[in-house]
Design an enzyme around this catalytic site. Structure first.
Site, mmCIF file in Angstrom:
data_model
loop_
_atom_site.group_PDB
_atom_site.id
_atom_site.type_symbol
_atom_site.label_atom_id
_atom_site.label_comp_id
_atom_site.label_asym_id
_atom_site.label_seq_id
_atom_site.Cartn_x
_atom_site.Cartn_y
_atom_site.Cartn_z
ATOM 1 N N LYS A 1 -11.913 -20.826 -39.937
ATOM 2 C CA LYS A 1 -12.180 -22.409 -40.162
ATOM 3 C C LYS A 1 -13.473 -22.799 -39.603
ATOM 4 O O LYS A 1 -14.322 -23.337 -40.501
ATOM 5 C CB LYS A 1 -11.113 -23.492 -39.940
ATOM 6 N N ARG B 1 -3.732 -32.361 -38.191
ATOM 7 C CA ARG B 1 -2.894 -31.088 -37.612
ATOM 8 C C ARG B 1 -1.508 -31.490 -37.694
ATOM 9 O O ARG B 1 -0.551 -30.742 -37.582
ATOM 10 C CB ARG B 1 -3.308 -30.622 -36.367
ATOM 11 N N ARG C 1 -11.422 -12.312 -30.204
ATOM 12 C CA ARG C 1 -12.130 -13.531 -29.671
ATOM 13 C C ARG C 1 -11.930 -13.784 -28.076
ATOM 14 O O ARG C 1 -12.820 -14.347 -27.424
ATOM 15 C CB ARG C 1 -11.758 -14.809 -30.648
ATOM 16 N N ARG D 1 -12.208 -18.090 -24.041
ATOM 17 C CA ARG D 1 -11.679 -19.235 -24.095
ATOM 18 C C ARG D 1 -10.275 -19.229 -23.417
ATOM 19 O O ARG D 1 -9.377 -18.184 -23.415
ATOM 20 C CB ARG D 1 -11.260 -19.538 -25.684
ATOM 21 N N ARG E 1 0.483 -21.259 -30.136
ATOM 22 C CA ARG E 1 -0.419 -22.112 -30.972
ATOM 23 C C ARG E 1 -0.078 -21.623 -32.582
ATOM 24 O O ARG E 1 0.102 -22.468 -33.192
ATOM 25 C CB ARG E 1 -1.900 -21.618 -31.145
HETATM 26 P P1 ADP Z 1 -7.931 -23.165 -32.954
HETATM 27 O O1 ADP Z 1 -8.631 -22.939 -34.299
HETATM 28 O O2 ADP Z 1 -7.826 -21.949 -32.098
HETATM 29 O O3 ADP Z 1 -6.744 -23.662 -33.327
HETATM 30 P P2 ADP Z 1 -9.216 -25.518 -31.832
HETATM 31 O O4 ADP Z 1 -10.593 -25.365 -31.310
HETATM 32 O O5 ADP Z 1 -9.433 -26.021 -33.356
HETATM 33 O O6 ADP Z 1 -8.374 -24.133 -31.929
HETATM 34 O O7 ADP Z 1 -8.341 -26.313 -31.119
HETATM 35 C C1 ADP Z 1 -8.078 -25.966 -29.631
HETATM 36 C C2 ADP Z 1 -7.074 -27.150 -29.098
HETATM 37 O O8 ADP Z 1 -7.472 -28.499 -29.012
HETATM 38 C C3 ADP Z 1 -5.539 -27.058 -29.716
HETATM 39 O O9 ADP Z 1 -4.814 -26.095 -29.431
HETATM 40 C C4 ADP Z 1 -5.043 -28.657 -29.440
HETATM 41 O O10 ADP Z 1 -4.870 -28.190 -27.989
HETATM 42 C C5 ADP Z 1 -6.305 -29.251 -29.462
HETATM 43 N N1 ADP Z 1 -6.496 -29.780 -30.542
HETATM 44 C C6 ADP Z 1 -7.565 -29.683 -31.796
HETATM 45 N N2 ADP Z 1 -7.388 -30.361 -32.796
HETATM 46 C C7 ADP Z 1 -6.448 -31.012 -32.539
HETATM 47 C C8 ADP Z 1 -5.580 -32.246 -33.470
HETATM 48 N N3 ADP Z 1 -5.864 -32.329 -34.636
HETATM 49 N N4 ADP Z 1 -4.427 -32.543 -32.907
HETATM 50 C C9 ADP Z 1 -3.994 -32.345 -31.690
HETATM 51 N N5 ADP Z 1 -4.386 -31.411 -30.775
HETATM 52 C C10 ADP Z 1 -5.800 -30.927 -31.095
#
Ligand code: ADP
Length: 192
Positions: A13, A88, A127, A133, A144
Site C-alpha cells: 500500500k 482499519r 522488510r 522496523r 498484525r
Molecule cells: P502495516 O502496513 O505494516 O500494517 P502501518 O505502517 O500502516 O503498517 O501501521 C503500523 C502500526 O500503526 C499498526 O500496526 C498500528 O499499530 C498503527 N496504526 C496505523 N494505522 C492505524 C489505524 N488506522 N488504526 C489503528 N492503528 C493504526
C-alpha cells in the site's frame, strides 16, 4: 481524487500510495508513518501509540480518528488525498464517511490489495531485515495479520456495499500494479 487503500501489512500500500499521490498531485496520509514520526519525536501521542505499535495492535479508534480528521481538515487534503492505513476498523470508516458527507466530497474508491499469505510473509521478513522496523518481527507480523483479518477485513464488505470497492491484484511488478489501479479507476469513472 479521494482514495483509501485497504489491505494486509506488506501488501504494498505504501509504495502504491506514493505513486498514486504523484500521479494525482495530492497528499498521502499514512497513519503508520504519522505514528512512527510521533514515536521518534517523543510526543505525547507517540508515547501513547508506541505500546500498540510494538505489539502490532491497533491504536484505539478515538485516537486515530481524531488524528486523521485533523489531518484531513488541512488545506492540502481539501480536494484530493490518498489514505494509507486508514480506515482499519468499521468505526474508522464510518467516521470518515461522516466527515466526507459533511464536506460533500465522497470517496472515489477503496482499493483492496489482494495477496496470498505466503507472499506476505516473504515480503515482511525482507522488510524487517532491511528497515529494522520494531514491529516487523515474525511474532508481531503474525499478530498484525490476525488483527487485519478480524478488524479490517470487514471493510471489504463495507465498501463493496457502498459500491466503492476496487479489487487490485497486488502481486506483480510495482509499475504493473500502479497501471492496474489507474486502469481500474478509469473504468469505474467511465462506467458510472
Ligand atoms: P502495516 O502496513 O505494516 O500494517 P502501518 O505502517 O500502516 O503498517 O501501521 C503500523 C502500526 O500503526 C499498526 O500496526 C498500528 O499499530 C498503527 N496504526 C496505523 N494505522 C492505524 C489505524 N488506522 N488504526 C489503528 N492503528 C493504526
Amino acid at each position: 481524487m479521494r482514495l483509501v487503500l485497504l489491505g494486509p501489512p506488506g501488501a504494498g500500500k505504501g509504495t502504491q500510495a506514493a505513486r498514486l499521490a504523484e500521479h494525482f498531485h495530492c497528499a498521502v496520509v499514512a497513519t503508520g508513518d504519522i505514528f512512527r514520526s510521533h514515536v521518534s519525536n517523543g510526543t505525547t501521542l507517540g508515547r501513547l501509540a508506541q505500546e500498540y505499535l510494538d505489539r502490532g495492535d491497533l491504536v484505539p479508534d478515538e485516537i486515530v480518528i481524531d488524528m486523521v480528521m485533523q489531518r484531513l481538515s488541512q488545506s492540502d487534503c481539501e480536494k484530493s488525498f490518498v489514505l494509507d492505513g486508514f480506515p482499519r476498523t468499521v468505526a474508522q470508516a464510518e467516521a470518515l464517511d461522516t466527515k466526507l458527507a459533511e464536506a460533500e466530497s465522497p470517496l472515489a474508491a477503496a482499493l483492496f490489495f489482494e495477496i496470498s499469505e505466503e507472499e506476505l510473509f516473504r515480503r515482511l521478513a525482507g522488510r524487517s531485515a532491511a528497515l529494522h522496523r520494531s514491529d516487523d518481527t515474525e511474532q508481531t507480523i503474525r499478530h498484525r495479520l490476525e488483527v487485519f483479518a478480524i478488524k479490517t477485513r470487514p471493510l471489504v464488505d463495507y465498501y463493496e456495499r457502498g459500491g466503492l470497492l476496487l479489487r487490485v491484484d497486488a502481486i506483480g511488478a510495482i509499475s504493473e500494479i500502479t497501471k492496474r489501479i489507474l486502469d481500474g479507476l478509469e473504468q469505474r469513472s467511465t462506467s458510472t
